[in-house]
Design a protein around this motif. Structure first.
Motif, PDB file in Angstrom:
ATOM      1  N   ALA A   1    -113.579  80.481  60.985  1.00  0.00           N
ATOM      2  CA  ALA A   1    -114.798  79.678  60.848  1.00  0.00           C
ATOM      3  C   ALA A   1    -115.883  80.493  60.156  1.00  0.00           C
ATOM      4  CB  ALA A   1    -115.294  79.232  62.215  1.00  0.00           C
ATOM      5  N   ALA A   2    -116.607  79.842  59.265  1.00  0.00           N
ATOM      6  CA  ALA A   2    -117.764  80.457  58.615  1.00  0.00           C
ATOM      7  C   ALA A   2    -118.993  79.659  59.020  1.00  0.00           C
ATOM      8  CB  ALA A   2    -117.604  80.451  57.103  1.00  0.00           C
ATOM      9  N   ILE A   3    -120.029  80.355  59.415  1.00  0.00           N
ATOM     10  CA  ILE A   3    -121.268  79.703  59.816  1.00  0.00           C
ATOM     11  C   ILE A   3    -122.348  80.063  58.802  1.00  0.00           C
ATOM     12  CG2 ILE A   3    -123.070  79.569  61.592  1.00  0.00           C
ATOM     13  CD1 ILE A   3    -120.888  80.210  63.654  1.00  0.00           C
ATOM     14  N   VAL A   4    -122.940  79.035  58.196  1.00  0.00           N
ATOM     15  CA  VAL A   4    -124.022  79.260  57.243  1.00  0.00           C
ATOM     16  C   VAL A   4    -125.316  79.385  58.046  1.00  0.00           C
ATOM     17  CG1 VAL A   4    -125.297  78.320  55.290  1.00  0.00           C
ATOM     18  CG2 VAL A   4    -122.811  78.016  55.426  1.00  0.00           C
ATOM     19  N   ALA A   5    -125.928  80.554  57.922  1.00  0.00           N
ATOM     20  CA  ALA A   5    -127.150  80.834  58.676  1.00  0.00           C
ATOM     21  C   ALA A   5    -128.168  81.452  57.713  1.00  0.00           C
ATOM     22  CB  ALA A   5    -126.837  81.797  59.825  1.00  0.00           C
ATOM     23  N   PRO A   6    -128.979  80.603  57.075  1.00  0.00           N
ATOM     24  CA  PRO A   6    -129.861  81.093  56.018  1.00  0.00           C
ATOM     25  C   PRO A   6    -131.113  81.835  56.486  1.00  0.00           C
ATOM     26  CG  PRO A   6    -130.134  78.743  56.283  1.00  0.00           C
ATOM     27  CD  PRO A   6    -129.020  79.161  57.198  1.00  0.00           C
TER      28      PRO A   6
ATOM     29  N   HIS B   1    -133.402  83.891  59.982  1.00  0.00           N
ATOM     30  CA  HIS B   1    -133.256  84.731  61.171  1.00  0.00           C
ATOM     31  C   HIS B   1    -132.907  83.932  62.427  1.00  0.00           C
ATOM     32  CE1 HIS B   1    -133.774  88.190  63.735  1.00  0.00           C
ATOM     33  NE2 HIS B   1    -134.634  87.519  64.484  1.00  0.00           N
ATOM     34  N   VAL B   2    -133.528  82.773  62.607  1.00  0.00           N
ATOM     35  CA  VAL B   2    -133.289  81.962  63.809  1.00  0.00           C
ATOM     36  C   VAL B   2    -131.844  81.477  63.844  1.00  0.00           C
ATOM     37  CG1 VAL B   2    -133.910  79.837  65.034  1.00  0.00           C
ATOM     38  CG2 VAL B   2    -135.701  81.259  64.034  1.00  0.00           C
ATOM     39  N   THR B   3    -131.376  80.875  62.736  1.00  0.00           N
ATOM     40  CA  THR B   3    -130.005  80.373  62.735  1.00  0.00           C
ATOM     41  C   THR B   3    -129.003  81.526  62.753  1.00  0.00           C
ATOM     42  OG1 THR B   3    -130.138  80.099  60.327  1.00  0.00           O
ATOM     43  CG2 THR B   3    -130.432  78.120  61.692  1.00  0.00           C
ATOM     44  N   TRP B   4    -129.376  82.685  62.212  1.00  0.00           N
ATOM     45  CA  TRP B   4    -128.490  83.850  62.243  1.00  0.00           C
ATOM     46  C   TRP B   4    -128.238  84.255  63.692  1.00  0.00           C
ATOM     47  CZ3 TRP B   4    -126.131  85.877  58.019  1.00  0.00           C
ATOM     48  CH2 TRP B   4    -125.413  87.048  58.195  1.00  0.00           C
ATOM     49  N   GLN B   5    -129.284  84.313  64.490  1.00  0.00           N
ATOM     50  CA  GLN B   5    -129.135  84.668  65.910  1.00  0.00           C
ATOM     51  C   GLN B   5    -128.304  83.610  66.640  1.00  0.00           C
ATOM     52  OE1 GLN B   5    -133.299  85.183  67.006  1.00  0.00           O
ATOM     53  NE2 GLN B   5    -132.934  87.378  67.231  1.00  0.00           N
ATOM     54  N   GLN B   6    -128.594  82.344  66.397  1.00  0.00           N
ATOM     55  CA  GLN B   6    -127.843  81.276  67.048  1.00  0.00           C
ATOM     56  C   GLN B   6    -126.391  81.264  66.586  1.00  0.00           C
ATOM     57  OE1 GLN B   6    -130.194  77.855  66.083  1.00  0.00           O
ATOM     58  NE2 GLN B   6    -131.369  78.004  67.982  1.00  0.00           N
TER      59      GLN B   6
ATOM     60  N   GLN C   1    -125.016  83.771  54.373  1.00  0.00           N
ATOM     61  CA  GLN C   1    -126.360  83.353  53.962  1.00  0.00           C
ATOM     62  C   GLN C   1    -126.383  81.963  53.337  1.00  0.00           C
ATOM     63  OE1 GLN C   1    -129.419  84.774  54.275  1.00  0.00           O
ATOM     64  NE2 GLN C   1    -128.537  86.398  55.513  1.00  0.00           N
ATOM     65  N   ASP C   2    -125.274  81.586  52.660  1.00  0.00           N
ATOM     66  CA  ASP C   2    -125.257  80.277  51.998  1.00  0.00           C
ATOM     67  C   ASP C   2    -123.828  79.754  51.929  1.00  0.00           C
ATOM     68  OD1 ASP C   2    -123.999  81.522  49.743  1.00  0.00           O
ATOM     69  OD2 ASP C   2    -125.983  82.085  49.001  1.00  0.00           O
TER      70      ASP C   2
ATOM     71  N   ILE D   1    -112.929  76.074  59.054  1.00  0.00           N
ATOM     72  CA  ILE D   1    -114.136  75.257  59.094  1.00  0.00           C
ATOM     73  C   ILE D   1    -115.348  76.030  58.593  1.00  0.00           C
ATOM     74  CG2 ILE D   1    -113.322  73.859  61.031  1.00  0.00           C
ATOM     75  CD1 ILE D   1    -115.325  75.394  62.808  1.00  0.00           C
ATOM     76  N   VAL D   2    -116.307  75.272  58.102  1.00  0.00           N
ATOM     77  CA  VAL D   2    -117.618  75.808  57.760  1.00  0.00           C
ATOM     78  C   VAL D   2    -118.623  75.042  58.594  1.00  0.00           C
ATOM     79  CG1 VAL D   2    -119.362  76.081  55.966  1.00  0.00           C
ATOM     80  CG2 VAL D   2    -116.948  76.376  55.396  1.00  0.00           C
ATOM     81  N   ILE D   3    -119.436  75.768  59.323  1.00  0.00           N
ATOM     82  CA  ILE D   3    -120.499  75.151  60.114  1.00  0.00           C
ATOM     83  C   ILE D   3    -121.788  75.384  59.338  1.00  0.00           C
ATOM     84  CG2 ILE D   3    -121.739  75.166  62.308  1.00  0.00           C
ATOM     85  CD1 ILE D   3    -119.122  76.457  63.484  1.00  0.00           C
ATOM     86  N   CYS D   4    -122.422  74.304  58.942  1.00  0.00           N
ATOM     87  CA  CYS D   4    -123.600  74.409  58.099  1.00  0.00           C
ATOM     88  C   CYS D   4    -124.754  73.642  58.722  1.00  0.00           C
ATOM     89  CB  CYS D   4    -123.285  73.840  56.714  1.00  0.00           C
ATOM     90  SG  CYS D   4    -124.602  74.074  55.529  1.00  0.00           S
ATOM     91  N   ASN D   5    -125.916  74.259  58.737  1.00  0.00           N
ATOM     92  CA  ASN D   5    -127.104  73.614  59.274  1.00  0.00           C
ATOM     93  C   ASN D   5    -128.109  73.451  58.141  1.00  0.00           C
ATOM     94  OD1 ASN D   5    -129.331  72.751  60.598  1.00  0.00           O
ATOM     95  ND2 ASN D   5    -129.385  74.393  62.082  1.00  0.00           N
ATOM     96  N   PRO D   6    -128.194  72.242  57.574  1.00  0.00           N
ATOM     97  CA  PRO D   6    -129.075  72.046  56.423  1.00  0.00           C
ATOM     98  C   PRO D   6    -130.555  72.191  56.754  1.00  0.00           C
ATOM     99  CG  PRO D   6    -128.210  69.945  57.178  1.00  0.00           C
ATOM    100  CD  PRO D   6    -127.517  71.018  57.972  1.00  0.00           C
ATOM    101  N   HIS D   7    -130.921  72.013  58.016  1.00  0.00           N
ATOM    102  CA  HIS D   7    -132.332  72.118  58.391  1.00  0.00           C
ATOM    103  C   HIS D   7    -132.768  73.572  58.523  1.00  0.00           C
ATOM    104  CE1 HIS D   7    -132.203  67.859  58.910  1.00  0.00           C
ATOM    105  NE2 HIS D   7    -131.250  67.969  59.796  1.00  0.00           N
TER     106      HIS D   7
END
Length: 151
Positions: free
Chosen positions: A33-38, A40-45, A63-64, A3-9
């Motif tokens: 699983a890969a989490i896209v965290a572009p 600092h805030v989403t990186w921590q979460q 990062q993307d 899975i890829v978890i992506c947060n567009p916001h």
């Protein structure tokens, strides 16, 4: 399943998504699983989701989306049949000749769960016996080759 978890916001991980991943059904069947965290805030979460919600599952913060896709491709090459962490545990114990009941006790699950993991692995590898499953897992690198065996 990968899975890829992506947060567009790019600001927060939805609480419902984190709660789902934290549940047993949320991580069931996930091989990586890969989490896209572009930022600092989403990186921590994202890091908290990886550490708390998916222990034992290979995961990466990226990062993307292209970095996430590349990481997952690399993981899939190393695990072409998409075996989950739990399925690998069951397979290793079966290889060591533990009974289904003993494996269930060791892993804290039901005997039927062990049987289901083996059935799913046999299906993924296209084999019909546990002996053939173990051999196929050795040939693909999911289990180590025995001493003196060659590929």
């Amino acid at each position: 399943m990968y899975i890829v978890i992506c947060n567009p916001h790019g600001n927060t991980v939805e609480p419902e998504a984190a709660a789902f991943l934290a549940s047993a059904s949320g991580i069931r069947g996930i091989a990586a699983a890969a989490i896209v965290a572009p930022d600092h805030v989403t990186w921590q979460q994202g890091n908290a989701v990886v550490e708390v919600c998916m222990p034992g599952i290979p995961a990466a913060l990226c990062q993307d989306i292209s970095a996430a896709e590349k990481w997952l491709r690399d993981v899939m090459l190393a695990n072409p049949h998409g075996a989950t962490v739990r399925q690998k545990q069951v397979l290793k114990l079966v290889e060591k000749r533990f009974s289904h009941k003993e494996i269930a006790f060791k892993l804290g699950c039901k005997k039927r769960t062990v049987e289901t993991h083996l059935y799913e692995l046999q299906h993924r590898f296209g084999v019909t016996s546990v002996r053939d499953l173990i051999e196929a897992a050795r040939q693909t690198g999911l289990l180590p080759l025995l001493n003196g065996s060659s590929s």
